[in-house]
Motif scaffolding. Structure first.
Motif, mmCIF file in Angstrom:
data_model
loop_
_atom_site.group_PDB
_atom_site.id
_atom_site.type_symbol
_atom_site.label_atom_id
_atom_site.label_comp_id
_atom_site.label_asym_id
_atom_site.label_seq_id
_atom_site.Cartn_x
_atom_site.Cartn_y
_atom_site.Cartn_z
ATOM 1 N N ILE A 89 0.839 -1.206 0.000
ATOM 2 C CA ILE A 89 0.000 0.000 0.000
ATOM 3 C C ILE A 89 0.869 1.249 0.000
ATOM 4 O O ILE A 89 0.580 2.231 -0.701
ATOM 5 N N TRP A 90 1.937 1.216 0.778
ATOM 6 C CA TRP A 90 2.858 2.352 0.844
ATOM 7 C C TRP A 90 3.470 2.641 -0.529
ATOM 8 O O TRP A 90 3.546 3.800 -0.953
ATOM 9 N N GLU A 91 3.879 1.594 -1.236
ATOM 10 C CA GLU A 91 4.458 1.795 -2.562
ATOM 11 C C GLU A 91 3.428 2.339 -3.538
ATOM 12 O O GLU A 91 3.726 3.229 -4.355
ATOM 13 N N ASP A 92 2.188 1.819 -3.483
ATOM 14 C CA ASP A 92 1.124 2.350 -4.337
ATOM 15 C C ASP A 92 0.829 3.802 -3.997
ATOM 16 O O ASP A 92 0.573 4.634 -4.888
ATOM 17 N N ALA A 93 0.860 4.120 -2.694
ATOM 18 C CA ALA A 93 0.578 5.496 -2.258
ATOM 19 C C ALA A 93 1.661 6.460 -2.735
ATOM 20 O O ALA A 93 1.361 7.605 -3.108
ATOM 21 N N LYS A 94 2.907 6.013 -2.747
ATOM 22 C CA LYS A 94 3.986 6.880 -3.245
ATOM 23 C C LYS A 94 3.807 7.180 -4.724
ATOM 24 O O LYS A 94 4.103 8.298 -5.174
ATOM 25 N N GLY A 95 3.307 6.202 -5.481
ATOM 26 C CA GLY A 95 3.079 6.441 -6.905
ATOM 27 C C GLY A 95 1.909 7.369 -7.158
ATOM 28 O O GLY A 95 2.042 8.372 -7.875
ATOM 29 N N LEU A 96 0.757 7.061 -6.564
ATOM 30 C CA LEU A 96 -0.439 7.881 -6.780
ATOM 31 C C LEU A 96 -0.317 9.261 -6.133
ATOM 32 O O LEU A 96 -0.918 10.227 -6.607
ATOM 33 N N GLY A 97 0.445 9.346 -5.052
ATOM 34 C CA GLY A 97 0.581 10.628 -4.342
ATOM 35 C C GLY A 97 1.866 11.355 -4.649
ATOM 36 O O GLY A 97 2.277 12.222 -3.868
ATOM 37 N N ALA A 98 2.501 11.021 -5.763
ATOM 38 C CA ALA A 98 3.804 11.615 -6.088
ATOM 39 C C ALA A 98 3.751 13.128 -6.223
ATOM 40 O O ALA A 98 4.757 13.822 -5.983
ATOM 41 N N PHE A 99 2.595 13.683 -6.585
ATOM 42 C CA PHE A 99 2.469 15.132 -6.791
ATOM 43 C C PHE A 99 1.681 15.800 -5.659
ATOM 44 O O PHE A 99 1.311 16.967 -5.771
ATOM 45 N N CYS A 100 1.433 15.052 -4.595
ATOM 46 C CA CYS A 100 0.727 15.580 -3.420
ATOM 47 C C CYS A 100 1.748 15.861 -2.311
ATOM 48 O O CYS A 100 2.701 15.106 -2.134
ATOM 49 N N PRO A 101 1.556 16.922 -1.549
ATOM 50 C CA PRO A 101 2.535 17.308 -0.520
ATOM 51 C C PRO A 101 2.360 16.552 0.792
ATOM 52 O O PRO A 101 2.293 17.155 1.865
ATOM 53 N N PHE A 102 2.300 15.235 0.719
ATOM 54 C CA PHE A 102 2.030 14.446 1.917
ATOM 55 C C PHE A 102 3.262 13.637 2.316
ATOM 56 O O PHE A 102 3.988 13.126 1.470
ATOM 57 N N LYS A 103 3.434 13.517 3.613
ATOM 58 C CA LYS A 103 4.481 12.650 4.154
ATOM 59 C C LYS A 103 3.825 11.329 4.559
ATOM 60 O O LYS A 103 2.910 11.308 5.383
ATOM 61 N N LEU A 104 4.277 10.258 3.944
ATOM 62 C CA LEU A 104 3.712 8.932 4.176
ATOM 63 C C LEU A 104 4.687 8.110 5.018
ATOM 64 O O LEU A 104 5.889 8.158 4.787
ATOM 65 N N GLN A 105 4.163 7.371 5.977
ATOM 66 C CA GLN A 105 5.041 6.574 6.825
ATOM 67 C C GLN A 105 4.456 5.192 7.100
ATOM 68 O O GLN A 105 3.386 5.073 7.691
ATOM 69 N N PRO A 106 5.161 4.127 6.673
ATOM 70 C CA PRO A 106 4.721 2.781 7.047
ATOM 71 C C PRO A 106 5.184 2.444 8.466
ATOM 72 O O PRO A 106 6.290 2.810 8.869
ATOM 73 N N ILE A 107 4.348 1.751 9.207
ATOM 74 C CA ILE A 107 4.666 1.340 10.571
ATOM 75 C C ILE A 107 4.365 -0.154 10.703
ATOM 76 O O ILE A 107 3.213 -0.561 10.554
ATOM 77 N N PHE A 108 5.394 -0.946 10.993
ATOM 78 C CA PHE A 108 5.194 -2.381 11.206
ATOM 79 C C PHE A 108 6.398 -2.935 11.932
ATOM 80 O O PHE A 108 7.465 -2.311 11.989
ATOM 81 N N GLY A 109 6.247 -4.102 12.526
ATOM 82 C CA GLY A 109 7.305 -4.721 13.305
ATOM 83 C C GLY A 109 8.356 -5.379 12.450
ATOM 84 O O GLY A 109 8.195 -5.557 11.245
ATOM 85 N N GLY A 110 9.482 -5.720 13.097
ATOM 86 C CA GLY A 110 10.544 -6.441 12.420
ATOM 87 C C GLY A 110 11.601 -5.572 11.788
ATOM 88 O O GLY A 110 12.583 -6.084 11.247
ATOM 89 N N VAL A 111 11.426 -4.243 11.814
ATOM 90 C CA VAL A 111 12.419 -3.326 11.268
ATOM 91 C C VAL A 111 12.776 -2.299 12.349
ATOM 92 O O VAL A 111 12.226 -2.315 13.443
#
Length: 428
Positions: A89-111
């Motif tokens: 979802i994060w990768e899709d959001a970076k593509g569709l939101g490439a021209f939007c001024p939003f900061k996207l952050q994935p949050i999940f365990g193991g990293v």
């Protein structure tokens, strides 16, 4: 219907154009206009139907219209059941939101825990997360839910299956009231328990159901082989030898042990394969998936943790090496192929142990899977045998003998003093 016919902001339209979308899919055509009108949406749609783009487009449009500023308290939250789905979802959001001024952050365990924590403190507009670590940061006061304007729950049915429902309810109770936010929920099945969640936490959600009579993807060719359990691998190799290269194959089994065993057998016979399961460390799982996406890896063996989390275009074949016990898992497995308008082949093996699940699967999908009884030429009997390494428990491991030192002699029953086993003395 084309995306240009919708009343979308220019940054969103530019993102849609950049990823190559032109026409709306059925789920997008039904759900996006409702979401743009501010309605809550409960959508039933299979994977590969475009639902991720549907909620991202509506979400970005809402955030652009509200014009709130970025802070360490997010404006939107997307919750998904698996780490792999969060990354997708994060990768899709970076593509569709490439021209939007939003900061996207994935949050999940193991990293890296501190790296994600710092990203939240630096400010974020949209969080895409699994429930566990998200709640951990919230309880520490790293961020607050009080500014959430939009919530998306993806694969809600899987939330129940994976035991996340308590965490999900905790999060939703911390959000602003449902009349002060927009909620979009998507699920493969709008079951009673999913709709109960919608009634409790959504504002008169509009129900969207896309082609419920077509449970499996239309472009997936399905075939079933009746084969003995001991002959499955020979049949698999025989079929693989007949396939045209290049192919990108997902193979599903029911247990982690079988996944490791099948991967070893494929490697020994010259097929570059890797296993993905719940025991694989997150960084290694992401590396394996990156190799699979980049076509550096052609064969991926997984348990059902992978069937919901892998969203990769270009998968040509799905093999149910083991028939799943849950009919819904069958649908999710074969949904990994024939994505984005492509076609694909789903092959299933019904052996004497698992054939009993076939009737439930066919009842769920609404038709009988075309069955084939393999001929002798379909098998590859001259394959190399695989002998798995035995894991020796730590307590049983012995230090290697020092060079030149003889191993200790076994005692024969005589004591130091020369006493015989029977108690008599050897001295004369």
């Amino acid at each position: 219907m084309k995306f240009t016919e919708l009343d979308l902001p220019q940054p969103v339209l530019k993102g849609i154009e950049a990823v190559g979308f032109t026409d709306l899919t059925p789920v997008q055509e039904e759900s996006i206009p409702l979401a743009l009108a501010g309605k809550d949406v409960a959508g039933q749609a299979q994977t590969g139907t475009g639902k991720t783009a549907a909620f991202l487009i509506a979400l970005f449009t809402r955030l652009l219209q509200s014009k709130s500023k970025t802070s360490n308290n997010p404006r939107a939250l997307i919750i998904a059941p698996t780490r792999e789905l969060v990354v997708q979802i994060w990768e899709d959001a970076k593509g569709l939101g490439a021209f939007c001024p939003f900061k996207l952050q994935p949050i999940f365990g193991g990293v890296d825990y501190e790296k994600q924590r710092q990203a939240l403190q630096d400010g974020v507009d949209v969080i895409i997360a699994t429930p566990g670590r998200l709640i951990d940061y919230a309880k520490q006061g790293v961020f607050s839910f009080h500014r959430i304007e939009a919530l998306v729950i993806d694969e809600a049915d899987r939330m129940f299956d994976m035991g996340f429902i308590k965490d999900l309810r905790y999060i939703m109770r911390k959000l602003p009231p449902f009349e002060k936010r927009q909620t979009m929920l998507y699920s493969a099945t709008l079951s009673h328990r999913v709709m109960e969640l919608a009634y409790e936490f959504m504002d008169l959600a509009e129900k969207v159901s896309v082609a419920p009579e077509q449970v499996t993807a239309e472009r997936v060719e399905q075939v079933l082989y009746h084969v003995g359990r001991r002959e499955k691998f020979a049949l698999l190799l025989g079929l693989m030898k007949k396939m045209e290269d290049p192919c990108r194959m997902l193979l599903f089994v029911n247990t982690k042990r079988e996944a490791e065993h099948l991967t070893g057998r494929l490697k020994v016979n010259g097929y570059k394969a890797e296993v993905i399961s719940g025991d694989i460390p997150q960084k290694k799982r992401m590396r394996i998936l990156d190799d699979f996406k980049a076509n550096r890896l052609h064969y991926l063996v997984g348990t059902d943790v992978a069937s919901r989390g892998i969203h990769i275009d270009g998968v040509t074949h799905v093999v149910n090496y083991d028939l799943p016990q849950d009919p819904e898992d069958y649908v999710h497995r074969i949904g990994r192929t024939a994505r984005a308008g492509a076609s694909g082949l789903a092959i299933s093996f019904a052996d004497e142990d698992l054939v009993f699940y076939l009737s439930d699967i066919e009842g769920y999908i609404g038709f009988s899977i075309p069955a084939v009884f393999p001929e002798n030429e379909d098998f590859c009997h001259d394959y190399k045998r695989y002998v798995p390494r035995k894991k020796v428990p730590a307590d049983d491991r012995r230090r290697p003998a020092e060079k030149g030192r003889k191993p200790p002699r076994r005692r024969t029953g005589r004591s130091k003093g020369g006493t015989k086993p029977g108690g008599g003395s050897s001295a004369k």
